[in-house]
Design a protein around this motif. Structure first.
Motif, PDB file in Angstrom:
ATOM      1  N   VAL A   1      11.794   8.852   1.032  1.00  0.00           N
ATOM      2  CA  VAL A   1      10.903   9.013   2.190  1.00  0.00           C
ATOM      3  C   VAL A   1       9.465   8.693   1.805  1.00  0.00           C
ATOM      4  N   ALA A   2       9.034   9.174   0.624  1.00  0.00           N
ATOM      5  CA  ALA A   2       7.663   8.906   0.178  1.00  0.00           C
ATOM      6  C   ALA A   2       7.417   7.410   0.018  1.00  0.00           C
ATOM      7  N   SER A   3       8.422   6.684  -0.488  1.00  0.00           N
ATOM      8  CA  SER A   3       8.243   5.237  -0.675  1.00  0.00           C
ATOM      9  C   SER A   3       8.028   4.536   0.666  1.00  0.00           C
ATOM     10  N   LEU A   4       8.762   4.950   1.699  1.00  0.00           N
ATOM     11  CA  LEU A   4       8.607   4.320   3.006  1.00  0.00           C
ATOM     12  C   LEU A   4       7.269   4.692   3.649  1.00  0.00           C
ATOM     13  N   LEU A   5       6.820   5.928   3.428  1.00  0.00           N
ATOM     14  CA  LEU A   5       5.521   6.338   3.969  1.00  0.00           C
ATOM     15  C   LEU A   5       4.385   5.590   3.281  1.00  0.00           C
ATOM     16  N   ILE A   6       4.504   5.416   1.976  1.00  0.00           N
ATOM     17  CA  ILE A   6       3.474   4.676   1.232  1.00  0.00           C
ATOM     18  C   ILE A   6       3.476   3.216   1.665  1.00  0.00           C
ATOM     19  N   TYR A   7       4.673   2.656   1.914  1.00  0.00           N
ATOM     20  CA  TYR A   7       4.724   1.303   2.474  1.00  0.00           C
ATOM     21  C   TYR A   7       3.989   1.251   3.817  1.00  0.00           C
ATOM     22  N   GLY A   8       4.234   2.246   4.668  1.00  0.00           N
ATOM     23  CA  GLY A   8       3.561   2.295   5.970  1.00  0.00           C
ATOM     24  C   GLY A   8       2.057   2.357   5.829  1.00  0.00           C
ATOM     25  N   LEU A   9       1.579   3.141   4.856  1.00  0.00           N
ATOM     26  CA  LEU A   9       0.137   3.217   4.612  1.00  0.00           C
ATOM     27  C   LEU A   9      -0.401   1.868   4.161  1.00  0.00           C
ATOM     28  N   GLY A  10       0.335   1.182   3.280  1.00  0.00           N
ATOM     29  CA  GLY A  10      -0.091  -0.139   2.820  1.00  0.00           C
ATOM     30  C   GLY A  10      -0.109  -1.152   3.939  1.00  0.00           C
ATOM     31  N   ALA A  11       0.940  -1.143   4.780  1.00  0.00           N
ATOM     32  CA  ALA A  11       1.003  -2.075   5.906  1.00  0.00           C
ATOM     33  C   ALA A  11      -0.137  -1.827   6.883  1.00  0.00           C
ATOM     34  N   TYR A  12      -0.447  -0.559   7.130  1.00  0.00           N
ATOM     35  CA  TYR A  12      -1.567  -0.201   8.013  1.00  0.00           C
ATOM     36  C   TYR A  12      -2.891  -0.705   7.437  1.00  0.00           C
ATOM     37  N   SER A  13      -3.058  -0.549   6.131  1.00  0.00           N
ATOM     38  CA  SER A  13      -4.311  -0.940   5.473  1.00  0.00           C
ATOM     39  C   SER A  13      -4.485  -2.451   5.385  1.00  0.00           C
ATOM     40  N   LEU A  14      -3.380  -3.197   5.499  1.00  0.00           N
ATOM     41  CA  LEU A  14      -3.455  -4.659   5.421  1.00  0.00           C
ATOM     42  C   LEU A  14      -3.930  -5.291   6.723  1.00  0.00           C
ATOM     43  N   GLY A  15      -4.043  -4.505   7.781  1.00  0.00           N
ATOM     44  CA  GLY A  15      -4.596  -5.015   9.039  1.00  0.00           C
ATOM     45  C   GLY A  15      -3.536  -5.490  10.013  1.00  0.00           C
ATOM     46  N   ALA A  16      -3.943  -6.398  10.912  1.00  0.00           N
ATOM     47  CA  ALA A  16      -3.088  -6.808  12.033  1.00  0.00           C
ATOM     48  C   ALA A  16      -1.765  -7.405  11.588  1.00  0.00           C
ATOM     49  N   LEU A  17      -1.778  -8.110  10.463  1.00  0.00           N
ATOM     50  CA  LEU A  17      -0.546  -8.749   9.984  1.00  0.00           C
ATOM     51  C   LEU A  17       0.167  -7.914   8.922  1.00  0.00           C
ATOM     52  N   GLY A  18      -0.166  -6.630   8.868  1.00  0.00           N
ATOM     53  CA  GLY A  18       0.384  -5.779   7.814  1.00  0.00           C
ATOM     54  C   GLY A  18       1.887  -5.711   7.797  1.00  0.00           C
TER      55      GLY A  18
END
Length: 342
Positions: free
Chosen positions: A266-283
């Motif tokens: 679960v933590a890995s998927l949440l951290i992925y979500g945080l990274g995708a959010y931080s990458l902007g519109a094309l995250g």
């Protein structure tokens, strides 16, 4: 941006390691182990974490149109089906080819479709075209990696008959369909965060930190996938009459190990979500391609260190190293495309 790529790569590393404690689970059948894991990973852990950590969870969801939740639930159920199909297909075609096929198809579908779900205009920009090029370079690397896996398995077992050929074809079809379905994870996240704006509402109106807001974004996806996987393994437990194994003397230790697996997953998927959010519109395009590629690279690197490729043969290793190199190039191209988009 570099921090965002770090989060995505960290998530890939964690996902590559999450199943390690399963080696120490004793006295459980496959149904007991994975049925328990999916129950904790998809329902118990994310539900408890969301209600404990997320401020205004119910009020956030109340502002999202019901049609968005229908879309999320449907896509997340596909994610669960994809996980199950992959698990079945690897018994027919082997781990190496199955892993490469699933992640290759899921990467292509899960990275490209977000372009057509609100970001199609990005294809008219230099940055967008560079990112798409990077995704296709990664796909080339995954193909090379799959070829390496096929050669390795051919070296391990040169016997061939009509029955095994039929199993191979069936397994490949199941794995490709599973890869398409598994992309439902990234697409459900994209619908929840980009279209439903769940993360923005959670952060702006209720003051949640970005990583906590990802819980609100992903909770509906976990539930949808969890329904499919838990029901399937409950059916398998009934079929194999394996419920009694939960009463084994090692069950307390087993459940503890499974909970650790679920927490890391679960933590890995949440951290992925945080990274995708931080990458902007094309995250969800950039991040998912890097995330999936990171997973397959970590899996193969671990395989090298554990001796899985010791007797693979020179040609197999050549394709393996070439695939890893091409995937690294693809990640670099994607990073450059995302950099010039700012």
């Amino acid at each position: 941006m570099l921090l965002a790529f770090f989060w995505v790569l960290l998530a890939a590393i964690m996902l590559g390691f999450y199943a390690f404690p399963s080696k120490y689970v004793k006295g459980y059948g496959v149904e007991n182990l994975w049925g328990s894991f999916w129950l904790f990973a998809m329902i118990i852990v994310p539900v408890l974490a969301s209600f404990i950590l997320v401020n205004g969870l119910g009020e956030t969801f109340a502002q999202v149109p019901s049609s968005v939740f229908v879309g999320i639930f449907f896509l997340s159920m596909l994610w669960g089906i994809g996980n199950l199909l992959w698990g079945i297909s690897i018994s027919k075609i082997g781990m190496a080819l199955g892993f490469s096929l699933l992640i290759g198809v899921a990467t292509l579908v899960g990275s490209m479709l977000p372009f057509f779900m609100g970001n199609l205009d990005q294809l008219n920009t230099t940055a967008g075209r560079v990112i798409v090029l990077g995704i296709f370079i990664i796909m080339g690397g995954i193909v090379l990696n799959g070829k390496a896996g096929l050669l390795r398995e051919a070296n391990a077992d040169t016997a061939s008959d009509t029955s095994s050929s039929k199993h191979m074809k069936t397994g490949i079809i199941m794995c490709i369909v599973g890869g398409i379905c598994a992309a439902g994870f990234n697409l459900s996240y994209h619908v929840a965060d980009t279209i439903g704006q769940i993360g923005r509402i959670s952060q702006e109106q209720f003051g949640n930190e970005p990583w906590i807001a990802r819980l609100a974004v992903m909770l509906p996806s976990f539930i949808g996938s969890g329904v499919v996987t838990v029901l399937y393994f409950a059916y398998k437990l009934n079929q194999s009459k394996s419920w009694h194994k939960f009463a084994s003397p090692s069950s307390r230790k087993n459940i503890l190990l499974i909970v650790v697996m679920a927490l890391v997953y679960v933590a890995s998927l949440l951290i992925y979500g945080l990274g995708a959010y931080s990458l902007g519109a094309l995250g969800t395009s950039v991040g998912f391609a890097v995330f999936q590629t990171g997973c397959i690279m970590i899996a193969n690197i671990l395989g090298l260190f554990s001796g899985e490729w010791t007797n693979a043969g020179k040609r197999s290793k050549y394709f393996l190293y070439s695939g890893l190199l091409v995937m690294t190039l693809g990640i670099t191209v994607i990073a450059y495309g995302n950099f010039i988009s700012y």
